[in-house]
Design an enzyme around this catalytic site. Structure first.
Site, mmCIF file in Angstrom:
data_model
loop_
_atom_site.group_PDB
_atom_site.id
_atom_site.type_symbol
_atom_site.label_atom_id
_atom_site.label_comp_id
_atom_site.label_asym_id
_atom_site.label_seq_id
_atom_site.Cartn_x
_atom_site.Cartn_y
_atom_site.Cartn_z
ATOM 1 N N GLU A 113 0.830 -1.206 0.000
ATOM 2 C CA GLU A 113 0.000 0.000 0.000
ATOM 3 C C GLU A 113 0.870 1.263 0.000
ATOM 4 O OE1 GLU A 113 -3.548 2.020 2.721
ATOM 5 O OE2 GLU A 113 -1.985 0.817 3.676
ATOM 6 N N LYS B 132 -9.836 2.195 -1.924
ATOM 7 C CA LYS B 132 -9.888 1.864 -0.511
ATOM 8 C C LYS B 132 -11.205 2.388 0.044
ATOM 9 C CE LYS B 132 -7.087 1.990 3.724
ATOM 10 N NZ LYS B 132 -5.800 2.412 4.311
ATOM 11 N N CYS C 235 -5.238 -2.730 3.105
ATOM 12 C CA CYS C 235 -4.871 -2.526 4.502
ATOM 13 C C CYS C 235 -6.067 -2.539 5.453
ATOM 14 C CB CYS C 235 -4.080 -1.234 4.637
ATOM 15 S SG CYS C 235 -3.204 -1.061 6.222
#
Length: 511
Positions: free
Chosen positions: A268, A343, A377
């Protein structure tokens, strides 16, 4: 006499694939056709379109949907002879669809009662047959209702009733129609559809054989389907130019390709390494400067994926769209095509320092190694997302991450392993290590990248295919087997995916 305008008399009837904006109409059609049976749920129809859109058809007349049908592909030999509708369709969600299967299985056909003399059902059956020929499938199988059986149940068994219908001594609107369309009887199944009281829960298993089917050598029983993954534990160190960054990325693409990897996975926001030569002290302004490298980043990784013949998960990168900054992970396929996953869940630090916005859709991507998903993440820490991705057909979930200390890393790791067990999928994490001393909010990194499996006898004892040594620049390479995954979902020591209690709980996904 003026020339007659023929268009005034035309009625356009169209057979096409179902679209998402048809869903409400399909549900309404089902309620009209089967008033005493449970209608489709929106989530089920969305799942059909996500997993096998080419197998879902409707008939449209003057803009109105007057008929529809749903189907999936299976390898019928893998199912019990006395299967139920719920078993063959994964309770209507068709997440068991097998693109490598041999049989098209029809799971519903509905025709508006007002149009049942227009051969709407025949048109839908012909669309299925054309699809079976196009995909070179051996046959079409259907579990057919016998809705008039309740009128004769006191005087004959289901088998006797079916025989009388096939002799044309009794008329059944479904079975008679199927016989007239070239389907032959295989058996009678009991308890097939719980809410089909007109058929007394019985169904006829019918088959149409594709005489054009051509066996091919590449379609054979798989003993294994290995996919090789290379996770990059990337060192964040000061650099002086984009060219230096590109050289480091190409080195790792080359490493992954040298091990014949199918996927090379970067961490990431590893592109924040570029901030080490951008002279901007304000974190929010620095990130906007970083977005100026988006085109260079995309061009670089597209070229690397093609040059090294490997699918690359390009970590993630901050991108500006319409004045907003998003954290986006890109899939660079080795055929040169590109996909992206935003995300969804933004951490407090991302909001505070950079003003990052969240995306709003869970994507699942087709690749030459099956369907995959990317959860950046923090996203892997929300179990609903992995459940949605698995329902859409993902077998591998990639989680590029960036954490500054061990507690944050362990949150990512433990959650990735939990997602692998909960959904019976493979997961992997790839993180950053090292230091960017002059870049605010990116000064320290902690990671131990790894590849994880469900927990069962067929997998490594600890559910770990491989992992890096913590906090050093390195890679981990490991194989995951999609065929083993398919088998344990059906017959593992436990079958978490199959045993979900959808009668008690479900995830409603609005996108």
């Amino acid at each position: 006499m003026s020339q007659l305008d023929m268009s005034r008399y035309e009625k356009k009837i169209i057979i096409r694939n179902i679209r998402e904006d048809d869903i409400d109409k399909i549900i309404a059609l089902g309620k009209t056709c089967f008033p005493k049976m449970d209608p489709w749920k929106k989530e089920q129809l969305k799942s059909h379109l996500d997993i096998f859109p080419e197998g879902q058809f409707c008939v449209e007349l003057e803009g109105e949907i007057i008929g529809s049908c749903s189907s999936l592909i299976i390898n019928f030999d893998e199912y019990d002879d006395q299967h139920t509708w719920d078993e063959i369709t994964d309770e209507g969600y068709i997440t068991n669809h097998d693109s490598e299967g041999y049989n098209l299985y029809g799971i519903e056909i509905a025709v508006d009662p007002e149009y049942r003399r227009m051969k709407v059902g025949r048109r839908l059956y012909e669309a299925r047959k054309d699809l079976a020929r196009q995909l070179n499938l051996k046959s079409i199988i259907i579990g057919g209702r016998i809705p008039n059986y309740n009128k004769h149940a006191s005087e004959m068994t289901p088998r006797q009733y079916v025989e009388e219908v096939m002799r044309h001594s009794i008329y059944d609107p479904v079975l008679t129609f199927q016989v007239m369309n070239g389907f032959t009887l295989k058996r009678v199944n009991k308890n097939y559809l719980d809410d089909d009281m007109a058929s007394m829960k019985y169904a006829t298993l019918m088959e149409w054989n594709n005489v054009d089917y051509q066996p091919t050598t590449k379609r054979q029983f798989k003993t294994s389907f290995p996919v090789r993954i290379c996770a990059i534990q990337y060192m964040m160190k000061s650099i002086d130019s984009f060219e230096e960054f590109a050289k480091q990325c190409e080195y790792y693409a080359d490493v992954g390709a040298s091990y014949h990897s199918d996927f090379v996975v970067f961490p990431e926001i590893f592109t924040t390494q570029l901030l080490s030569f951008i002279e901007e002290k304000s974190p929010s302004k620095a990130i906007r400067r970083l977005t100026e490298f988006t085109e260079d980043y995309i061009s670089l990784f597209t070229e690397l994926a093609i040059k090294y013949n490997v699918n690359i998960i390009g970590g993630s990168h901050f991108v500006e769209e319409e004045g907003k900054i998003f954290n986006i992970a890109y899939l660079f396929r080795r055929d040169g095509t590109i996909e992206k996953q935003y995300k969804l869940h933004i951490t407090p630090n991302e909001r505070k320092f950079w003003g990052i916005q969240g995306g709003d859709k869970v994507e699942v991507f087709d690749t030459d190694c099956g369907k995959i998903a990317i959860q950046i993440c923090y996203d892997i820490q929300f179990p609903e997302l992995s459940r949605i991705a698995t329902e859409k057909g993902a077998n591998i979930i990639f989680a590029p991450f960036c954490t500054d200390e061990r507690q944050g890393y362990l949150r990512v790791r433990y959650c990735a392993q939990a997602r692998a067990i909960e959904n019976q999928v493979y997961t992997m994490i790839a993180g950053t290590v090292g230091n960017l001393t002059q870049v605010e909010n990116m000064d320290i990194q902690y990671a131990q990248s790894g590849i994880f499996t469900p927990s069962d006898f067929e997998f490594p004892r600890d559910g770990i295919v491989g992992e890096c040594n913590p906090n050093i620049e390195t890679v981990v390479v490991g194989d995951v087997d999609l065929e083993i995954l398919r088998r344990i979902r059906k017959n593992g020591s436990v079958t978490q995916w199959k045993d979900r209690r959808k009668d008690l709980f479900e995830i409603k996904y609005d996108c």
